[in-house]
Design a protein around this motif. Structure first.
Motif, PDB file in Angstrom:
ATOM      1  N   LEU A 192      -1.259   0.684   9.957  1.00 52.42           N
ATOM      2  CA  LEU A 192       0.150   0.914  10.125  1.00 52.42           C
ATOM      3  C   LEU A 192       1.223  -0.143  10.530  1.00 52.42           C
ATOM      4  O   LEU A 192       2.450   0.031  10.006  1.00 52.42           O
ATOM      5  N   VAL A 193       0.890  -1.197  11.156  1.00 54.61           N
ATOM      6  CA  VAL A 193       1.578  -2.079  11.472  1.00 54.61           C
ATOM      7  C   VAL A 193       2.306  -2.733  10.140  1.00 54.61           C
ATOM      8  O   VAL A 193       3.375  -3.060   9.901  1.00 54.61           O
ATOM      9  N   LEU A 194       1.240  -3.151   9.235  1.00 54.17           N
ATOM     10  CA  LEU A 194       1.340  -3.751   8.020  1.00 54.17           C
ATOM     11  C   LEU A 194       2.054  -2.832   7.024  1.00 54.17           C
ATOM     12  O   LEU A 194       3.012  -3.536   6.373  1.00 54.17           O
ATOM     13  N   SER A 195       2.159  -1.508   7.106  1.00 55.13           N
ATOM     14  CA  SER A 195       2.776  -0.677   6.297  1.00 55.13           C
ATOM     15  C   SER A 195       4.356  -0.546   6.810  1.00 55.13           C
ATOM     16  O   SER A 195       5.052   0.008   5.908  1.00 55.13           O
ATOM     17  N   GLY A 196       4.507  -0.989   8.095  1.00 56.96           N
ATOM     18  CA  GLY A 196       6.099  -0.661   8.597  1.00 56.96           C
ATOM     19  C   GLY A 196       6.343   0.707   9.190  1.00 56.96           C
ATOM     20  O   GLY A 196       7.522   1.005   9.247  1.00 56.96           O
ATOM     21  N   MET A 223       0.896  -1.083   0.014  1.00 57.88           N
ATOM     22  CA  MET A 223      -0.029  -0.013   0.092  1.00 57.88           C
ATOM     23  C   MET A 223       0.915   1.390  -0.028  1.00 57.88           C
ATOM     24  O   MET A 223       1.780   1.462   0.670  1.00 57.88           O
ATOM     25  N   GLY A 224       0.845   2.188  -0.818  1.00 60.92           N
ATOM     26  CA  GLY A 224       1.406   3.357  -1.063  1.00 60.92           C
ATOM     27  C   GLY A 224       1.096   4.034   0.165  1.00 60.92           C
ATOM     28  O   GLY A 224       0.320   4.288   0.858  1.00 60.92           O
ATOM     29  N   ASP A 225       2.156   5.010   0.540  1.00 54.40           N
ATOM     30  CA  ASP A 225       2.103   5.968   1.606  1.00 54.40           C
ATOM     31  C   ASP A 225       0.998   6.981   1.586  1.00 54.40           C
ATOM     32  O   ASP A 225       0.158   7.391   2.212  1.00 54.40           O
ATOM     33  N   ILE A 226       0.678   7.530   0.374  1.00 57.33           N
ATOM     34  CA  ILE A 226      -0.213   8.410   0.113  1.00 57.33           C
ATOM     35  C   ILE A 226      -1.716   7.927   0.298  1.00 57.33           C
ATOM     36  O   ILE A 226      -2.536   8.569   1.021  1.00 57.33           O
ATOM     37  N   LEU A 227      -1.831   6.522  -0.144  1.00 51.97           N
ATOM     38  CA  LEU A 227      -3.214   5.970  -0.083  1.00 51.97           C
ATOM     39  C   LEU A 227      -3.225   5.658   1.589  1.00 51.97           C
ATOM     40  O   LEU A 227      -4.208   5.986   1.971  1.00 51.97           O
ATOM     41  N   LEU A 228      -2.136   5.104   2.129  1.00 56.38           N
ATOM     42  CA  LEU A 228      -2.367   4.854   3.542  1.00 56.38           C
ATOM     43  C   LEU A 228      -2.679   6.093   4.370  1.00 56.38           C
ATOM     44  O   LEU A 228      -3.586   6.111   5.141  1.00 56.38           O
ATOM     45  N   PHE A 229      -1.965   7.354   4.136  1.00 57.06           N
ATOM     46  CA  PHE A 229      -2.247   8.346   4.947  1.00 57.06           C
ATOM     47  C   PHE A 229      -3.572   8.800   4.727  1.00 57.06           C
ATOM     48  O   PHE A 229      -4.113   9.703   5.627  1.00 57.06           O
ATOM     49  N   SER A 230      -3.947   8.789   3.378  1.00 58.34           N
ATOM     50  CA  SER A 230      -5.385   9.287   2.937  1.00 58.34           C
ATOM     51  C   SER A 230      -6.296   8.480   3.729  1.00 58.34           C
ATOM     52  O   SER A 230      -7.560   9.327   4.319  1.00 58.34           O
ATOM     53  N   LEU A 231      -6.224   7.361   3.740  1.00 56.61           N
ATOM     54  CA  LEU A 231      -7.393   6.535   4.683  1.00 56.61           C
ATOM     55  C   LEU A 231      -6.894   6.994   6.260  1.00 56.61           C
ATOM     56  O   LEU A 231      -8.263   6.871   6.842  1.00 56.61           O
ATOM     57  N   CYS A 232      -5.995   7.044   6.354  1.00 50.80           N
ATOM     58  CA  CYS A 232      -5.811   7.412   7.924  1.00 50.80           C
ATOM     59  C   CYS A 232      -6.441   8.671   8.208  1.00 50.80           C
ATOM     60  O   CYS A 232      -7.232   8.758   9.358  1.00 50.80           O
TER      61      CYS A 232
END
Length: 177
Positions: A63-67, A1-10
């Motif tokens: 967040l755990v899965l993305s490291g 999962m890209g960081d941009i998508l991850l932080f957008s979901l967060c």
């Protein structure tokens, strides 16, 4: 999962949690002002406790899965607190908010303080995720097309590249200051 998508979901999940916690504060203040009875107030709040817990745990798992270990450590205390609150409900109570006990021994005040602290935590988290999103966007490489497909008046635009100005060779001057 890209960081941009991850932080957008967060950001979306944290924003939803902020709205939910504002709902909790409004509902508890309605109970305090006697606009709601205890049974109705506790039923409303207990209904949203499980989605609140699972959405916070979903953030933690993503967040755990993305490291992102720093953000995992940042979210660990709130996850432990919410799981502990959910796990240690007294026997005989219908949920975390019980209509028989909410007016006893300052329980209403305690719930207001806990919800306010959780809201403050989520607001800080929102801005941390916003910073992380902006940082991820700034670190993303910009891909420019190889060909310029811009046309003006049905003619292709001329490509001009930046050329630095020619260097000026000045004779050595002796300045007295």
């Amino acid at each position: 999962m890209g960081d941009i998508l991850l932080f957008s979901l967060c950001l979306v999940i944290t924003g939803a949690l902020i709205f939910l916690l504002v709902f909790f504060i409004i509902t508890l203040s309605d109970l305090e002002c006697d606009y709601l009875n205890a049974q109705e107030c506790c039923a409303r709040l207990n209904f949203w406790n499980i989605p609140k817990l699972w959405s916070q745990l979903l953030l933690f798992i993503m967040l755990v899965l993305s490291g992102h270990i720093g953000l995992v450590a940042f979210n660990l205390p709130i996850c432990i607190w919410l799981v502990r609150q959910f796990h240690f409900i007294k026997r005989g109570n219908i949920g975390e908010y019980d209509p028989a006990e909410i007016h006893n021994a300052g329980q209403l005040r305690r719930h207001m303080i806990f919800v306010s602290l959780h809201l403050a935590w989520q607001m800080i988290s929102f801005f941390v995720y916003l910073y992380c999103l902006l940082d991820a966007v700034m670190q993303e490489e910009v891909i420019l097309p190889a060909e310029d497909d811009v046309t003006v008046l049905n003619k292709p635009v001329q490509t001009k590249y930046y050329e630095p100005p020619a260097s000026h060779d000045h004779p050595a001057r002796d300045y007295d200051f």
